[in-house]
Design an enzyme around this catalytic site. Structure first.
Site, short mmCIF file in Angstrom:
data_model
loop_
_atom_site.label_atom_id
_atom_site.label_comp_id
_atom_site.label_asym_id
_atom_site.label_seq_id
_atom_site.Cartn_x
_atom_site.Cartn_y
_atom_site.Cartn_z
N PHE A 1 65.29 82.09 44.96
CA PHE A 1 63.88 82.25 44.58
C PHE A 1 63.30 83.36 45.43
O PHE A 1 63.47 83.36 46.66
CB PHE A 1 63.07 80.97 44.86
CG PHE A 1 61.57 81.22 44.78
CD1 PHE A 1 60.88 80.99 43.61
CD2 PHE A 1 60.87 81.74 45.86
CE1 PHE A 1 59.51 81.27 43.51
CE2 PHE A 1 59.50 82.02 45.78
CZ PHE A 1 58.82 81.77 44.60
N GLU A 2 62.61 84.29 44.80
CA GLU A 2 61.85 85.30 45.54
C GLU A 2 60.75 85.80 44.63
O GLU A 2 60.99 86.01 43.45
CB GLU A 2 62.71 86.54 45.87
CG GLU A 2 63.79 86.37 46.87
CD GLU A 2 64.63 87.65 47.06
OE1 GLU A 2 64.91 88.37 46.09
OE2 GLU A 2 65.01 87.91 48.20
N ILE A 3 59.55 85.98 45.20
CA ILE A 3 58.56 86.83 44.55
C ILE A 3 58.33 87.92 45.57
O ILE A 3 58.06 87.62 46.74
CB ILE A 3 57.25 86.08 44.23
CG1 ILE A 3 57.53 84.92 43.26
CG2 ILE A 3 56.22 87.05 43.62
CD1 ILE A 3 56.30 84.08 42.94
#
Ligand SMILES: Nc1nc2c(ncn2[C@@H]2O[C@H](COP(=O)(O)OP(=O)(O)OP(=O)(O)O)[C@@H](O)[C@H]2O)c(=O)[nH]1
Ligand SMILES: *[C@@H]1O[C@H](CO)[C@@H](O)[C@H](O)[C@H]1NC(C)=O
Ligand SMILES: *[C@@H]1O[C@H](CO)[C@@H](O)[C@H](O)[C@H]1NC(C)=O
Ligand SMILES: [Mg+2]
Length: 389
Positions: A276-278
């Site tokens: 997960f990454e933003i």
């Protein structure tokens, strides 16, 4: 004779099975053309022959307001289709049906028509499909192939997960240094990475990309943990060599305390879990990040060890961003095998229709590094966290 009777019964049963099989296969191939190729927005359009009024669907719950220059991004193989569609369903239901952001799919091979057809039908924004250039998914010429092969043998013996895999190493190197430079990604400033088989457990009732923009964030996470030491024995040496040669890239108000317990002498193996990454693509495309990647790439650890993109992104963010540019998305409740981030506090979970089991929350577990992040940034831990330790 009982024997003959049993024989007859088998024949009748087999015949029934064959008829049923014929019925199912022919009916499903008959139904396929009804939905194939139609986009979600097309549901109420003329050329889609709706059979009943309810087929027109509920009105779209699209959030008003501007959109950011942002996209979802997924690296996947055609064989990942049925796991990525689950992820897409979660992301759309909990967030993107209201915001309709685009989704870029990247692959070292060509995506097949089924992959494109099914994912396009599920994503509410535009979908784009990119093939990764061979130069971005192969051994650089400065890598000694024999040495790399020997390492894979040794890691196989030691039963290190993915230790003998070539493709996993290309994947980690690609996610570390290339995905943000793919031609399809150059159109965007922000990305949200989604892997196959993830789940989102709570409604996200605001634009997470806009949050990043408005609050000047560059990188974010939901789960953090300690890296498997055998996969990165010399990553910290290579990092120290980088900081020695490029002191200008180190942020003044950095998060060294998140990744080192002795002011940079050694790595404590803490990292943000990068499935997960933003984050901000222009930061990854900056000289600072690119100098770091190039320097690591030449050290060879993507092939002579098994460096993951998670520690690479995390060390870069911790050293080259200011503390307040890294965000913990407490409200994005998330699962990627085998860990869960389930927001602490019942009131929040009820209000956001969460369906995660709070007992499975990993945040306050001793294998998580999230406590460190809170302490380093002087953020008070949520009420009730002690009970989840
Ligand atoms: N195109 C392509 N994508 C890959 C390849 N290997 C992995 N991926 C993708 O890269 C991402 C990370 O791979 P995963 O297999 O999920 O690795 P992981 O998360 O460390 O391990 P899991 O616990 O198995 O999920 C996923 O989005 C995969 O779909 C590959 O050889 N080709
Ligand atoms: C979005 O960001 C990219 C990368 O910074 C930029 O090239 C592009 O012009 C931007 N698009 C819009 C509409 O602002
Ligand atoms: C250290 O970094 C410099 C600059 O990136 C590079 O030229 C050198 O080869 C590196 N040394 C080692 C031991 O990795
Ligand atoms: Mg995965």
């Amino acid at each position: 004779m009982p024997g003959t009777q049993r024989y007859l019964r088998y024949i009748v049963a087999a015949l029934i099975c064959l008829i049923l099989l014929f019925f199912f296969t022919s009916s499903s191939s008959y139904q396929t053309p009804n939905w194939a190729g139609s986009r979600p927005q097309d549901v109420s359009s003329e050329h889609n022959n709706a059979q009943t009024p309810s087929d027109k669907g509920l009105p779209q719950a699209v959030a008003p307001g501007e959109r950011m220059n942002a996209t979802f991004v997924t690296l996947a193989r055609n064989s990942d289709l049925w796991d990525i569609v689950k992820s897409i369903r979660h992301v759309e239901d909990r967030f993107n049906r209201k915001y309709n952001y685009d989704w870029v799919f990247l692959n070292d091979d060509d995506f097949n028509d089924e992959f494109k057809k099914v994912t396009t039908a599920l994503v509410s924004g535009n979908t784009k499909y990119g093939k990764i250039p061979t130069e971005h998914w192969s051994f650089p010429d400065f890598i000694d192939q024999d040495r790399a092969a020997k390492v894979r043998e040794e890691m196989k013996e030691k039963k290190i997960i993915y230790g003998d895999s070539i493709s996993y190493r290309h994947m980690c190197r690609y996610e570390s240094g290339f995905f943000f430079r793919h031609s399809l990604m150059l159109d965007y400033e922000w990305y949200w990475r989604v892997e196959p088989g993830i789940e989102l457990y709570c409604d996200i009732n605001y634009d997470a990309f806009k949050y990043m923009v408005d609050n000047k964030k560059k990188y974010s996470f939901v789960i953090s943990l300690y890296e498997y030491v055998e996969t990165i024995p010399t990553l910290w040496d290579a990092t120290k060599n980088f900081t020695k040669h490029f002191p200008q890239h180190i942020a003044k108000d950095n998060s060294m305390r998140f990744i080192s317990d002795d002011d940079g002498e050694t790595y404590n193996h803490c990292h943000f879990w990068s499935n997960f990454e933003i984050g901000n693509l222009n930061w990854l495309r900056s000289d600072a990040y690119m100098d770091y990647f190039t320097s690591l790439d030449h050290a060879g650890g993507f092939f002579y060890e098994r460096w993951g993109d998670a520690p690479v992104h995390s060390i870069a963010a911790a050293l080259m961003l200011n503390k307040d540019e890294i965000h913990f998305f407490n409200d994005i409740a998330y699962y990627h095998v085998p860990f869960t981030h389930c927001p602490t506090g019942e009131a929040y979970r009820l209000e956001h229709k969460c369906h995660c089991n709070p007992k499975e929350n990993f945040d306050w577990n001793s294998y998580s590094c999230t406590s460190r992040y809170f302490e380093l940034n002087n953020i008070p831990k949520p009420q009730g966290y002690e009970k989840e330790q």
